[in-house]
Design an enzyme around this catalytic site. Structure first.
Site, PDB file in Angstrom:
ATOM      1  N   HIS A  54      -3.666   6.136   3.050  1.00  0.00           N
ATOM      2  CA  HIS A  54      -4.431   4.938   2.736  1.00  0.00           C
ATOM      3  C   HIS A  54      -3.893   3.699   3.462  1.00  0.00           C
ATOM      4  CE1 HIS A  54      -5.996   1.786  -0.102  1.00  0.00           C
ATOM      5  NE2 HIS A  54      -7.012   2.621  -0.234  1.00  0.00           N
ATOM      6  N   ASP A 100       0.838  -1.192   0.000  1.00  0.00           N
ATOM      7  CA  ASP A 100       0.000   0.000   0.000  1.00  0.00           C
ATOM      8  C   ASP A 100       0.881   1.253   0.000  1.00  0.00           C
ATOM      9  OD1 ASP A 100      -2.295   1.880   0.729  1.00  0.00           O
ATOM     10  OD2 ASP A 100      -3.314  -0.053   0.802  1.00  0.00           O
ATOM     11  N   SER A 110     -11.346  -0.939  -0.493  1.00  0.00           N
ATOM     12  CA  SER A 110     -10.056  -0.881   0.195  1.00  0.00           C
ATOM     13  C   SER A 110     -10.206  -1.140   1.685  1.00  0.00           C
ATOM     14  CB  SER A 110      -9.408   0.495  -0.002  1.00  0.00           C
ATOM     15  OG  SER A 110      -8.795   0.602  -1.246  1.00  0.00           O
TER      16      SER A 110
END
Length: 521
Positions: free
Chosen positions: A176, A142, A455
């Site tokens: 994220h 990520d 996600s």
């Protein structure tokens, strides 16, 4: 994410090159270049480097663990490379992108003073101890991991990779990856933050950072990242990312990882259509769809025959890099409300008399001076409403819903200097009876945030897989995968369907099934 391109990549690029050459004068600018992955025969790297140099190209990335490299060359050189005797195939280096309610802890099984995101209970993480999780390692591919976060493990159980393009694994400019990590393993520590599926600092994590602040990466980088997960000893790879086109190089890597006993899990995508995203679409990878707190399909979640499991992906509270989130608060008179966030609101606190600003669709010069505007949703966008409040002298804004329930708003690129929050329709109705009372709107820094997306669903499944596997080490990756699907809570149409797959992943149900019937049965 992009739509699937059905025309063969080389044919498309060569056709484009022909159009460009035909349309350009003899003294055209430099040739159009493209980035591709070249898979080669073992031991042919030196020869291929020479061929790339001769074609006036550049090597961009040598894929770790594979006889392949990403290069950038003139489009017109592709056919020559394709026929090079040392080359197995050439394909486009396609891009990969990241795919963003709680209750207070009662003290059992989590320490007091923390919020328990609804997804933790929904996937039954609170019903299964993670005391054995130390024998599993999850690799998160990520945007990084904020190692300084108050609610994330910073011990030797968390390791990572340095990347020359994205930097050190323990920073997260995109936010994220830190959110994903919190869902998997936010720490069970009294009075601090939230809890993850594996909350007691037992689970091992390995972080491979492929996303910078720009928010995308190439499939070659993803392939390298996945192979580095294997090299680091990972049992599970979690990928809250994807793109709409497949890659042969990528597929070969994930097929090989699965054959070697590693379970890869990836997001279905957030376009709300039937497009198959990759790497989730490969048969060697588990595709995860998103559902909300009521176990309903999230309308943004992509749906197709490859969807395998579903997990919470709407309004998921988790960790973000320290002070990068926003916390909203609202009091009117003696009442404390639970407002939603207005994305783009500046930090700040404003206190003034609550005043009805209607729909906020016009400026009322001086009418709101020193006051907090109470505004109904509808007619014009949020940015206009808040801007009109400020232009009318307002020092803070509350936008309440014109439909049932609460919501989160956004000001887009509009810059205002007054703090603003949102409220539900019932809260708005209550505040209309409190006009004139003192109201305080506060938007303060936070280390946590609510995100939506497949996600957010993906790390729930990755973490459950690690939790269940840690208690059943005799299971293979394929058997664990089968047990997870057979123990899932069937949702939607009976049996496997395109929106929920086999259903909601459940930790205790999977563990019970394995204990009763054995692995994979």
């Amino acid at each position: 994410m992009k739509s699937l391109i059905k025309t063969p990549v080389l044919q498309t690029l060569l056709t484009l090159a022909g159009v460009l050459v035909a349309a350009a004068p003899a003294q055209a600018a430099a040739p159009e270049k493209t980035r591709v992955i070249v898979a080669m025969k073992p031991g042919a790297a030196a020869s291929l480097r020479s061929a790339v140099a001769a074609a006036k190209g550049e090597i961009k990335h040598e894929i770790f663990g594979a006889d392949a490299m990403a290069i950038e060359v003139p489009v017109t050189a592709l056919k020559g490379l394709e026929h090079n005797p040392n080359v197995l195939y050439v394909e486009e280096d396609v891009k990969r992108y990241p795919f963003a309610t709680t209750s207070p802890s009662t003290g059992t099984p989590y320490a007091l003073g923390q919020q328990v995101p609804y997804g933790i209970k929904m996937v039954q993480a609170d019903q299964l101890s993670d005391d054995l999780a130390g024998n599993r390692k999850v690799c998160i591919i990520d945007s990084g991991y904020d190692r300084a976060h108050e609610d994330l493990d910073s011990s030797a159980n968390v390791t990572g990779e340095y990347d020359s393009g994205t930097g050190w694994w323990y920073t997260d400019e995109n936010h994220h990856g830190t959110h994903v990590a919190g869902t998997i393993a936010a720490v069970n520590n009294a009075g601090t933050g939230v809890v993850g599926v594996n909350a007691n600092k037992k689970l091992k994590l390995h972080i491979v950072k492929v996303f910078s602040a720009a928010g995308w990466a190439y499939s070659s980088s993803l392939t390298t990242a996945a192979n580095k997960c294997k090299a680091a000893g990972a049992n599970i790879i979690s990928m809250s990312l994807g793109g709409g086109r497949s890659s042969k190089t990528e597929q070969r890597a994930f097929d090989s990882l699965y054959s070697s006993g590693i379970l890869s899990i990836a997001a279905a995508g957030n376009d709300g259509n039937t497009v198959i995203s990759y790497p989730a679409g490969y048969s060697s990878v588990v595709m995860v769809a998103a559902i909300d707190e009521t176990k309903q399909w999230a309308t943004f979640s992509q749906y197709n025959s490859k969807v395998e499991l579903a997990a919470p992906g709407v309004s998921v509270l988790s960790t973000v890099p320290m002070n990068s989130g926003r916390s909203s608060a609202l009091t009117v008179g003696s009442n404390t409300y639970a407002p939603g966030g207005m994305d783009g609101s500046p930090l700040g606190t404003a206190t003034g008399a609550l005043a009805n600003f209607g729909l906020g669709d016009t400026v009322q010069a001086g009418a709101m001076t020193g006051k907090v505007c109470l505004i109904q949703r509808g007619t014009v966008d949020f940015a206009t409403k808040v801007s009109n409040c400020k232009a009318s002298g307002g020092i803070g804004a509350v936008v309440y819903n014109n439909a049932a329930g609460g919501f989160g708003g956004t000001l887009g690129t509009t810059v205002t200097t007054i703090p603003s929050v949102t409220a539900s329709d019932t809260e708005g109705a209550a505040m209309l009876n409190q006009l004139g009372q003192s109201a305080t709107v506060a938007v303060t820094p936070s280390h946590y945030a609510f995100y939506d997306g497949t996600s957010m669903a993906t790390p729930h499944v990755s973490a459950v897989a690690a939790l269940v596997w840690s208690r059943n080490l005799n299971c293979t990756a394929a058997q664990l995968r089968s047990s997870l699907t057979k123990s899932a809570e069937d949702l939607g149409t009976a049996g496997r369907d395109t929106k929920y797959g086999f259903g909601l992943v459940r930790a205790k149900a999977a563990d019970d099934r394995i204990k009763s019937l054995g692995c994979g049965n």
